[in-house]
Design an enzyme around this catalytic site. Structure first.
Site, mmCIF file in Angstrom:
data_model
loop_
_atom_site.group_PDB
_atom_site.id
_atom_site.type_symbol
_atom_site.label_atom_id
_atom_site.label_comp_id
_atom_site.label_asym_id
_atom_site.label_seq_id
_atom_site.Cartn_x
_atom_site.Cartn_y
_atom_site.Cartn_z
ATOM 1 C CB SER A 1 -0.942 -0.051 1.270
ATOM 2 O OG SER A 1 -1.511 1.386 1.553
ATOM 3 C CB THR B 1 -0.483 3.145 3.975
ATOM 4 O OG1 THR B 1 -0.733 3.900 5.259
ATOM 5 C CG2 THR B 1 0.083 1.940 4.415
ATOM 6 C CE1 TYR C 1 -3.137 -0.134 5.396
ATOM 7 C CE2 TYR C 1 -3.942 -2.400 5.653
ATOM 8 C CZ TYR C 1 -3.527 -1.274 4.799
ATOM 9 O OH TYR C 1 -3.438 -1.368 3.390
ATOM 10 C CE LYS D 1 -1.155 -4.098 3.478
ATOM 11 N NZ LYS D 1 -1.499 -5.646 2.941
ATOM 12 C CE1 TYR E 1 -3.754 -3.985 -3.366
ATOM 13 C CE2 TYR E 1 -2.018 -4.073 -4.755
ATOM 14 C CZ TYR E 1 -2.946 -4.686 -4.132
ATOM 15 O OH TYR E 1 -2.928 -6.022 -4.077
ATOM 16 C CG PHE E 2 -1.294 5.225 -4.769
ATOM 17 C CD1 PHE E 2 -0.458 4.371 -5.554
ATOM 18 C CD2 PHE E 2 -0.766 6.552 -4.469
ATOM 19 C CE1 PHE E 2 0.859 4.548 -5.205
ATOM 20 C CE2 PHE E 2 0.589 6.637 -4.412
ATOM 21 C CZ PHE E 2 1.189 5.808 -4.640
ATOM 22 C CG ASN E 3 -7.021 5.923 -1.590
ATOM 23 O OD1 ASN E 3 -5.757 6.231 -1.508
ATOM 24 N ND2 ASN E 3 -7.594 6.031 -0.531
ATOM 25 C CG ASN F 1 -12.799 1.710 8.524
ATOM 26 O OD1 ASN F 1 -12.949 2.081 9.475
ATOM 27 N ND2 ASN F 1 -13.109 0.273 8.580
ATOM 28 N NE ARG G 1 -9.884 8.578 8.405
ATOM 29 C CZ ARG G 1 -10.075 7.910 7.241
ATOM 30 N NH1 ARG G 1 -11.071 6.987 7.572
ATOM 31 N NH2 ARG G 1 -9.310 7.831 6.263
ATOM 32 C CG ASP H 1 -7.439 11.060 7.226
ATOM 33 O OD1 ASP H 1 -7.334 9.823 6.714
ATOM 34 O OD2 ASP H 1 -8.705 11.455 7.430
HETATM 35 C C1 WQD Z 1 -9.754 8.806 1.819
HETATM 36 C C2 WQD Z 1 -10.118 10.049 2.253
HETATM 37 C C3 WQD Z 1 -10.502 10.533 4.514
HETATM 38 C C4 WQD Z 1 -14.523 8.437 4.916
HETATM 39 C C5 WQD Z 1 -6.617 3.731 3.353
HETATM 40 C C6 WQD Z 1 -5.286 2.808 3.468
HETATM 41 C C7 WQD Z 1 -4.934 2.260 2.136
HETATM 42 C C8 WQD Z 1 -6.248 1.590 1.744
HETATM 43 C C9 WQD Z 1 -7.395 2.521 1.534
HETATM 44 C C10 WQD Z 1 -6.721 -0.739 2.112
HETATM 45 C C11 WQD Z 1 -9.507 10.599 3.368
HETATM 46 C C12 WQD Z 1 -11.847 11.039 3.626
HETATM 47 C C13 WQD Z 1 -12.870 9.119 4.226
HETATM 48 C C14 WQD Z 1 -15.197 9.319 5.360
HETATM 49 C C15 WQD Z 1 -14.071 11.203 4.639
HETATM 50 N N1 WQD Z 1 -6.467 0.565 2.740
HETATM 51 N N2 WQD Z 1 -12.845 10.282 4.210
HETATM 52 N N3 WQD Z 1 -15.090 10.590 5.064
HETATM 53 O O1 WQD Z 1 -7.241 6.505 4.287
HETATM 54 O O2 WQD Z 1 -6.712 7.375 1.924
HETATM 55 O O3 WQD Z 1 -6.316 4.758 2.738
HETATM 56 O O4 WQD Z 1 -7.754 3.034 2.771
HETATM 57 O O5 WQD Z 1 -6.451 -1.225 1.165
HETATM 58 O O6 WQD Z 1 -3.923 1.635 2.534
HETATM 59 O O7 WQD Z 1 -4.297 3.677 4.001
HETATM 60 O O8 WQD Z 1 -8.595 5.819 2.529
HETATM 61 O O9 WQD Z 1 -11.040 5.841 1.665
HETATM 62 O O10 WQD Z 1 -10.494 5.953 4.114
HETATM 63 O O11 WQD Z 1 -9.982 7.913 3.053
HETATM 64 O O12 WQD Z 1 -13.709 12.385 4.461
HETATM 65 O O13 WQD Z 1 -16.512 8.898 5.670
HETATM 66 O O14 WQD Z 1 -11.635 10.302 2.197
HETATM 67 O O15 WQD Z 1 -10.398 11.613 5.459
HETATM 68 O O16 WQD Z 1 -8.786 12.011 3.068
HETATM 69 P P1 WQD Z 1 -7.407 6.360 3.192
HETATM 70 P P2 WQD Z 1 -10.029 6.429 3.095
#
Ligand code: WQD
Length: 350
Positions: A126, A128, A151, A155, A180-182, A201, A298, A301
């Site tokens: 990730s 991350t 988490y 990784k 991976y990114f998102n 999440n 959060r 973040d």
């Molecule tokens: C994205 C953006 C939140 C929910 C993590 C892991 C990565 C991968 C994906 C597993 C952020 C914002 C989110 C909400 C919001 N994990 N948000 N309201 O944290 O970038 O990545 O998940 O595969 O390894 O690090 O992803 O989708 O949680 O958040 O505003 O209800 O959306 O603050 O800026 P993240 P995310």
């Protein structure tokens, strides 16, 4: 026909990768402990490809059962390892669960590979691991920073375990680490997609459940970041694009394209989008409203991250092709499919 073991193959990215492997002519074996997925995913895969994968409910932390399963299925040409706990927030509350599950699973697989003469290993990593990069876009050469969560730390540790193991026994292993990114979106058939357990999440399932009326409103975690609209920026990549990269990676090793024993690739689009841009685009392409409220940041973040995908594009020969509009449409189509399935079940019970 080459045979690939996919651990966690009933999960979000795993199931989409199984579909792409089968479409590319691979025979697929799935092991999954169903802790964060449903057996119905198997039917979804079969409806898409016409082939029901060989599946066993096995937990990768269970060395004895894992060994037995590998003994019963000779001639596996490679492993794609997805099985891991992956919720950032949960990992802060339950660090030992994450360290035990994510590290022991990996160590078991690496110990068993040479015993069962399996040489090729693709690891689900990730972005991350980069934390908040000093430079953007972020390349594979960017420094690894202290993880922001257990988490993320698992990784980083897993990558080091793989690197050291490959270095020590280079003729036993070839490994590719995919950062991976998102990942977002769903298969265009809307027969498989992201199935979050309980309250999501990640951003996209929360957006689609809010649009569906399952959640009253989306909380946007902060609009006071140093970004154009104040909300965080991420590199959102279509899950099918991501799945295709795994097929390219496993073929690269089976065909011995590279002399390197371990390689790392960033899997992103190279395009950063903010939370508010995602919400606005989702509403535009799907013709729905996503009620939201700006709340506080959060914990954990990072402000902004997006990939430099040049190495994956050139060396791996893979590129993200799906547009963000089509990806957001696929996410909504999947949420509507879930609502239809739920309604059918409720009607069936009336
Ligand atoms: C994205 C953006 C939140 C929910 C993590 C892991 C990565 C991968 C994906 C597993 C952020 C914002 C989110 C909400 C919001 N994990 N948000 N309201 O944290 O970038 O990545 O998940 O595969 O390894 O690090 O992803 O989708 O949680 O958040 O505003 O209800 O959306 O603050 O800026 P993240 P995310």
């Amino acid at each position: 026909m080459s045979k690939i073991l996919v651990t966690g193959g009933m999960g979000y990215i795993g199931s989409h990768t199984v579909v792409e492997l089968q479409n590319s002519g691979f025979e697929v074996i799935i092991i999954d402990n169903l802790s964060n997925s449903s057996i119905e995913v198997l039917t979804g895969i079969e409806k898409i490809t016409g082939i029901r994968p060989d599946f066993e409910n096995i937990d990768c932390v269970d060395y004895v059962n894992l060994d037995r399963m590998l003994e019963s299925r000779p001639d596996i040409d490679g492993i794609i390892h997805f099985a891991a706990s992956k919720a950032v927030g949960e990992s802060v509350e339950k660090p030992l669960l994450y360290y035990h599950n994510n590290l022991v699973s990996l160590i078991n697989l690496l110990q068993l590979m040479p015993i069962h003469k399996i040489r090729n290993f693709v690891f689900s990593s990730s972005c991350t691991v980069y934390g908040q990069p000093d430079e953007l876009p972020v390349s594979e050469q960017a420094p690894i920073k202290p993880a922001c969560s257990p988490y993320g730390n698992t990784k980083q540790i897993c990558e080091e375990i793989i690197r050291d193991t490959v270095h020590a026994a280079r003729n036993d292993y070839k490994a590719i680490l995919l950062r991976y990114f998102n990942p977002i979106g769903a298969h265009p058939s809307a027969l498989i997609g992201e199935l979050p357990n309980g309250v999501p999440n990640n951003l996209l399932p929360f957006v689609t459940q809010t649009a569906m009326g399952i959640r009253p409103e989306l909380k946007v975690f902060g609009n006071d970041y140093n970004t154009p609209d104040g909300s965080c920026i991420r590199d959102y990549i279509n899950v099918v694009d991501l799945a295709r990269a795994h097929v390219v990676a496993i073929k690269r090793m089976i065909n011995q394209v590279s002399t390197a024993n371990i390689e790392t690739f960033n899997l992103g689009t190279g395009r950063g989008l903010s939370v508010l841009e995602i919400i606005n685009s989702f509403e535009r392409v799907n013709g729905v409203k996503v009620p939201y409220q700006i709340v506080g940041r959060r914990e954990g973040d990072i402000e902004q991250v997006w990939a430099a995908p040049d190495f994956a594009n050139k060396a791996l020969g893979w590129k993200a092709l799906e547009t963000i509009d089509d990806t957001l449409k696929s996410a909504w189509a999947w949420e509507k499919h879930l609502a239809e399935v739920k309604a059918e079940k409720e009607n069936g019970h009336e």
